[in-house]
Design a protein around this motif. Structure first.
Motif, PDB file in Angstrom:
ATOM      1  N   ARG A   1       0.832  -1.204   0.000  1.00 44.81           N
ATOM      2  CA  ARG A   1       0.000   0.000   0.000  1.00 44.81           C
ATOM      3  C   ARG A   1       0.871   1.261   0.000  1.00 44.81           C
ATOM      4  NH1 ARG A   1      -4.529   2.803  -0.199  1.00 44.81           N
ATOM      5  NH2 ARG A   1      -4.206   1.805  -2.190  1.00 44.81           N
ATOM      6  N   VAL A   2       1.847   1.288   0.872  1.00 42.50           N
ATOM      7  CA  VAL A   2       2.724   2.456   0.993  1.00 42.50           C
ATOM      8  C   VAL A   2       3.519   2.670  -0.304  1.00 42.50           C
ATOM      9  CG1 VAL A   2       4.806   3.298   2.167  1.00 42.50           C
ATOM     10  CG2 VAL A   2       2.921   2.387   3.502  1.00 42.50           C
ATOM     11  N   ILE A   3       4.019   1.580  -0.876  1.00 47.09           N
ATOM     12  CA  ILE A   3       4.800   1.703  -2.123  1.00 47.09           C
ATOM     13  C   ILE A   3       3.926   2.309  -3.218  1.00 47.09           C
ATOM     14  CG2 ILE A   3       5.876   0.363  -4.000  1.00 47.09           C
ATOM     15  CD1 ILE A   3       7.012  -1.530  -1.853  1.00 47.09           C
ATOM     16  N   VAL A   4       2.713   1.805  -3.354  1.00 50.88           N
ATOM     17  CA  VAL A   4       1.823   2.279  -4.422  1.00 50.88           C
ATOM     18  C   VAL A   4       1.422   3.741  -4.188  1.00 50.88           C
ATOM     19  CG1 VAL A   4      -0.491   1.910  -5.412  1.00 50.88           C
ATOM     20  CG2 VAL A   4       1.042  -0.026  -5.042  1.00 50.88           C
ATOM     21  N   THR A   5       1.180   4.113  -2.956  1.00 53.27           N
ATOM     22  CA  THR A   5       0.816   5.502  -2.633  1.00 53.27           C
ATOM     23  C   THR A   5       1.975   6.445  -2.928  1.00 53.27           C
ATOM     24  OG1 THR A   5      -0.517   4.610  -0.840  1.00 53.27           O
ATOM     25  CG2 THR A   5      -0.137   6.984  -0.802  1.00 53.27           C
ATOM     26  N   GLU A   6       3.151   6.056  -2.479  1.00 51.57           N
ATOM     27  CA  GLU A   6       4.315   6.936  -2.635  1.00 51.57           C
ATOM     28  C   GLU A   6       4.766   7.055  -4.088  1.00 51.57           C
ATOM     29  OE1 GLU A   6       5.686   8.968  -0.427  1.00 51.57           O
ATOM     30  OE2 GLU A   6       4.174   8.320   1.022  1.00 51.57           O
ATOM     31  N   ARG A   7       4.676   5.947  -4.828  1.00 53.65           N
ATOM     32  CA  ARG A   7       5.151   6.006  -6.221  1.00 53.65           C
ATOM     33  C   ARG A   7       4.231   6.863  -7.089  1.00 53.65           C
ATOM     34  NH1 ARG A   7       3.665  -0.174  -8.267  1.00 53.65           N
ATOM     35  NH2 ARG A   7       1.629   0.342  -9.030  1.00 53.65           N
ATOM     36  N   ALA A   8       2.984   7.052  -6.640  1.00 57.59           N
ATOM     37  CA  ALA A   8       2.059   7.934  -7.375  1.00 57.59           C
ATOM     38  C   ALA A   8       2.543   9.384  -7.251  1.00 57.59           C
ATOM     39  CB  ALA A   8       0.649   7.773  -6.825  1.00 57.59           C
ATOM     40  N   ARG A   9       3.193   9.694  -6.157  1.00 60.08           N
ATOM     41  CA  ARG A   9       3.753  11.040  -5.959  1.00 60.08           C
ATOM     42  C   ARG A   9       5.030  11.220  -6.757  1.00 60.08           C
ATOM     43  NH1 ARG A   9       1.275  12.195  -0.736  1.00 60.08           N
ATOM     44  NH2 ARG A   9       2.058  10.373   0.383  1.00 60.08           N
ATOM     45  N   GLU A  10       5.886  10.214  -6.662  1.00 58.45           N
ATOM     46  CA  GLU A  10       7.188  10.300  -7.328  1.00 58.45           C
ATOM     47  C   GLU A  10       7.701   8.888  -7.572  1.00 58.45           C
ATOM     48  OE1 GLU A  10      11.619  12.256  -6.475  1.00 58.45           O
ATOM     49  OE2 GLU A  10      10.171  12.051  -4.853  1.00 58.45           O
ATOM     50  N   GLU A  11       8.205   8.610  -8.784  1.00 55.05           N
ATOM     51  CA  GLU A  11       8.671   7.233  -9.033  1.00 55.05           C
ATOM     52  C   GLU A  11       9.837   6.895  -8.108  1.00 55.05           C
ATOM     53  OE1 GLU A  11       9.947   6.595 -13.109  1.00 55.05           O
ATOM     54  OE2 GLU A  11      11.010   8.484 -13.143  1.00 55.05           O
ATOM     55  N   ILE A  12       9.901   5.615  -7.786  1.00 61.46           N
ATOM     56  CA  ILE A  12      10.913   5.159  -6.821  1.00 61.46           C
ATOM     57  C   ILE A  12      12.063   4.555  -7.628  1.00 61.46           C
ATOM     58  CG2 ILE A  12      11.330   3.680  -4.814  1.00 61.46           C
ATOM     59  CD1 ILE A  12       8.208   3.718  -4.408  1.00 61.46           C
ATOM     60  N   LYS A  13      13.142   5.330  -7.750  1.00 62.08           N
ATOM     61  CA  LYS A  13      14.214   4.907  -8.655  1.00 62.08           C
ATOM     62  C   LYS A  13      15.411   4.285  -7.954  1.00 62.08           C
ATOM     63  CE  LYS A  13      13.817   8.623 -11.924  1.00 62.08           C
ATOM     64  NZ  LYS A  13      14.557   9.718 -12.412  1.00 62.08           N
ATOM     65  N   THR A  14      15.627   4.666  -6.721  1.00 63.23           N
ATOM     66  CA  THR A  14      16.864   4.224  -6.062  1.00 63.23           C
ATOM     67  C   THR A  14      16.592   3.457  -4.761  1.00 63.23           C
ATOM     68  OG1 THR A  14      17.072   6.197  -4.697  1.00 63.23           O
ATOM     69  CG2 THR A  14      18.030   6.313  -6.897  1.00 63.23           C
ATOM     70  N   SER A  15      17.632   2.807  -4.308  1.00 62.23           N
ATOM     71  CA  SER A  15      17.541   2.057  -3.045  1.00 62.23           C
ATOM     72  C   SER A  15      17.238   3.010  -1.889  1.00 62.23           C
ATOM     73  CB  SER A  15      18.846   1.309  -2.792  1.00 62.23           C
ATOM     74  OG  SER A  15      19.945   2.191  -2.872  1.00 62.23           O
ATOM     75  N   GLU A  16      17.812   4.207  -1.944  1.00 56.83           N
ATOM     76  CA  GLU A  16      17.574   5.180  -0.876  1.00 56.83           C
ATOM     77  C   GLU A  16      16.096   5.577  -0.824  1.00 56.83           C
ATOM     78  OE1 GLU A  16      19.433   6.512   1.705  1.00 56.83           O
ATOM     79  OE2 GLU A  16      20.642   4.813   1.056  1.00 56.83           O
ATOM     80  N   GLN A  17      15.519   5.809  -2.011  1.00 60.58           N
ATOM     81  CA  GLN A  17      14.094   6.172  -2.055  1.00 60.58           C
ATOM     82  C   GLN A  17      13.231   5.044  -1.507  1.00 60.58           C
ATOM     83  OE1 GLN A  17      14.339   7.375  -6.319  1.00 60.58           O
ATOM     84  NE2 GLN A  17      12.673   8.756  -5.726  1.00 60.58           N
ATOM     85  N   LEU A  18      13.569   3.811  -1.914  1.00 63.86           N
ATOM     86  CA  LEU A  18      12.778   2.661  -1.455  1.00 63.86           C
ATOM     87  C   LEU A  18      12.859   2.536   0.062  1.00 63.86           C
ATOM     88  CD1 LEU A  18      11.037   0.198  -2.208  1.00 63.86           C
ATOM     89  CD2 LEU A  18      13.148  -1.132  -2.388  1.00 63.86           C
ATOM     90  N   LYS A  19      14.033   2.731   0.580  1.00 62.45           N
ATOM     91  CA  LYS A  19      14.235   2.638   2.022  1.00 62.45           C
ATOM     92  C   LYS A  19      13.417   3.714   2.751  1.00 62.45           C
ATOM     93  CE  LYS A  19      18.316   1.952   4.840  1.00 62.45           C
ATOM     94  NZ  LYS A  19      19.779   1.910   4.848  1.00 62.45           N
ATOM     95  N   LYS A  20      13.400   4.899   2.158  1.00 63.28           N
ATOM     96  CA  LYS A  20      12.669   6.006   2.769  1.00 63.28           C
ATOM     97  C   LYS A  20      11.161   5.715   2.791  1.00 63.28           C
ATOM     98  CE  LYS A  20      12.727  10.889   2.076  1.00 63.28           C
ATOM     99  NZ  LYS A  20      13.130  11.834   1.048  1.00 63.28           N
ATOM    100  N   VAL A  21      10.685   5.197   1.651  1.00 61.34           N
ATOM    101  CA  VAL A  21       9.261   4.865   1.533  1.00 61.34           C
ATOM    102  C   VAL A  21       8.868   3.809   2.579  1.00 61.34           C
ATOM    103  CG1 VAL A  21       7.639   3.649   0.009  1.00 61.34           C
ATOM    104  CG2 VAL A  21       9.076   5.486  -0.907  1.00 61.34           C
ATOM    105  N   LEU A  22       9.767   2.860   2.787  1.00 62.84           N
ATOM    106  CA  LEU A  22       9.449   1.754   3.698  1.00 62.84           C
ATOM    107  C   LEU A  22       9.876   2.031   5.141  1.00 62.84           C
ATOM    108  CD1 LEU A  22      10.357  -1.169   1.292  1.00 62.84           C
ATOM    109  CD2 LEU A  22       8.073  -0.595   2.103  1.00 62.84           C
ATOM    110  N   LYS A  23      10.325   3.244   5.370  1.00 63.62           N
ATOM    111  CA  LYS A  23      10.808   3.631   6.705  1.00 63.62           C
ATOM    112  C   LYS A  23       9.848   3.238   7.837  1.00 63.62           C
ATOM    113  CE  LYS A  23      14.190   5.439   8.935  1.00 63.62           C
ATOM    114  NZ  LYS A  23      15.326   4.535   9.028  1.00 63.62           N
ATOM    115  N   PRO A  24       8.529   3.430   7.664  1.00 56.95           N
ATOM    116  CA  PRO A  24       7.611   3.070   8.766  1.00 56.95           C
ATOM    117  C   PRO A  24       7.750   1.619   9.227  1.00 56.95           C
ATOM    118  CG  PRO A  24       6.417   4.159   6.993  1.00 56.95           C
ATOM    119  CD  PRO A  24       7.823   3.984   6.516  1.00 56.95           C
TER     120      PRO A  24
END
Ligand code: SAM
Length: 301
Positions: free
Chosen positions: A163-186
């Protein structure tokens, strides 16, 4: 030595012992990598022996062995039968597999396999493959992402993570490991942060490389290409893989129970040889990558 930096072979002696090498035999190493296992096989073969090796990663080609008994095939082992036939080989005396990622793949940041580096989402073992971690994260449906994380990462929180990945990627595509980590931070705000992240990476990697499908395809072909008494010696690194190898050796199937005759007997193509082998404490101390290795050996009936 260069190949030692590339990869330190796990359970080297045990795995090659498992093949019970005949000096004039024909063998296949389906996961060549740095060639550690292949070199050990060649050292036990006589002048008329033959070794075919597979690796789908172009980088592995740099480790090729200059030996007329040796052929390195830059293909996925899911096509093992087809390529052996291309070389005029119908039956072999043994197949060795050491699944998963090499240390080299893990250590080169741009390949995207490691949680340690900032890199583009990739994780393809075959650099020409169309599906990378980027596609899984950005193009898969929420349901598909949930299933990947659940099945291959055994992550209970997979619905919320998807759910979080799909919500966040609608805002901005997730291109890097850092972005993915940030998205999954919770999901990473606790002591087990590294373990959870490793499970997420493992799940995406298994999907990107279709590791379960290719393993099943390989196992299904082994009874067809092994001679009677021919051996398989396979090292797995996670329970999903090991379960498939174990069940296929025991039942000739991946799920369910085999059909029995009126005496309760059933026919299987393989017979297990010895017990499950795991690395010694010393090996794990020297090579941490060995810690989850499980070696199973079987022979064709
Ligand atoms: C753990 S490493 C093998 C290391 C090797 N035994 C050694 O001694 O250096 C696994 C290798 O298998 C390759 N590989 C994994 N899955 C593959 C597949 N389906 N087809 C071909 N190669 C594959 C990877 O690219 C990697 O180089």
């Amino acid at each position: 030595m260069m190949t030692m930096d590339y990869h330190n072979a796990v359970l080297l002696i045990e795995t090659v012992d498992g093949l019970d090498i005949k000096p004039n035999g024909v063998y296949v190493d389906v996961t060549f990598g740095g060639g550690g296992h292949s070199r050990e096989i060649l050292s036990r073969l006589g002048p008329n022996g033959k070794l075919y090796a597979f690796d789908q990663d172009k980088d592995a080609l740099a480790n090729t062995i200059d030996d007329e008994r040796f052929v390195l095939i830059n293909e996925n082992f899911r096509y093992i039968k087809r390529f052996l036939r291309f070389y005029g080989v119908k039956e072999v005396d043994g197949v060795l597999a050491d699944f998963g990622v090499s240390s080299h793949q893990f250590d080169v940041a741009e390949r995207g396999f490691s949680t340690r580096f900032e890199a583009d989402l990739d994780m393809r073992m075959n650099q020409d493959s169309k599906i990378s971690a980027y596609q899984v994260v950005n193009n898969y449906s929420e349901e598909q992402i949930k299933n990947v994380l659940l099945q291959y990462g055994e992550l209970r929180q997979s619905p919320a993570m998807a759910r979080v990945i799909v919500t966040e990627r609608a805002r901005e595509e997730i291109k890097t490991s850092e972005q993915l980590k940030k998205v999954l931070k919770p999901f990473l705000n606790h002591k087990k942060e590294n373990k959870v992240l490793a499970q997420i990476y493992q799940a995406i990697r298994i999907e990107v490389n279709q590791e379960i499908e290719v393993l099943k395809e390989l196992l299904l072909q082994t009874p067809e290409i092994l001679k009677e008494g021919g051996r398989l010696s396979f090292i797995s690194y996670h329970s999903l893989e090991d379960r498939l190898v174990k069940r296929f050796i025991r039942n000739g199937l991946f799920e369910g129970e085999p059909e029995r005759d009126m005496f309760g007997n059933f026919e299987v193509p393989l017979r297990k040889v010895g017990k499950l082998i795991i690395p010694s404490r010393l090996e794990i101390k020297i090579n941490n990558r060995a810690r989850s290795a499980k070696l199973r050996i079987a022979e064709k009936i």
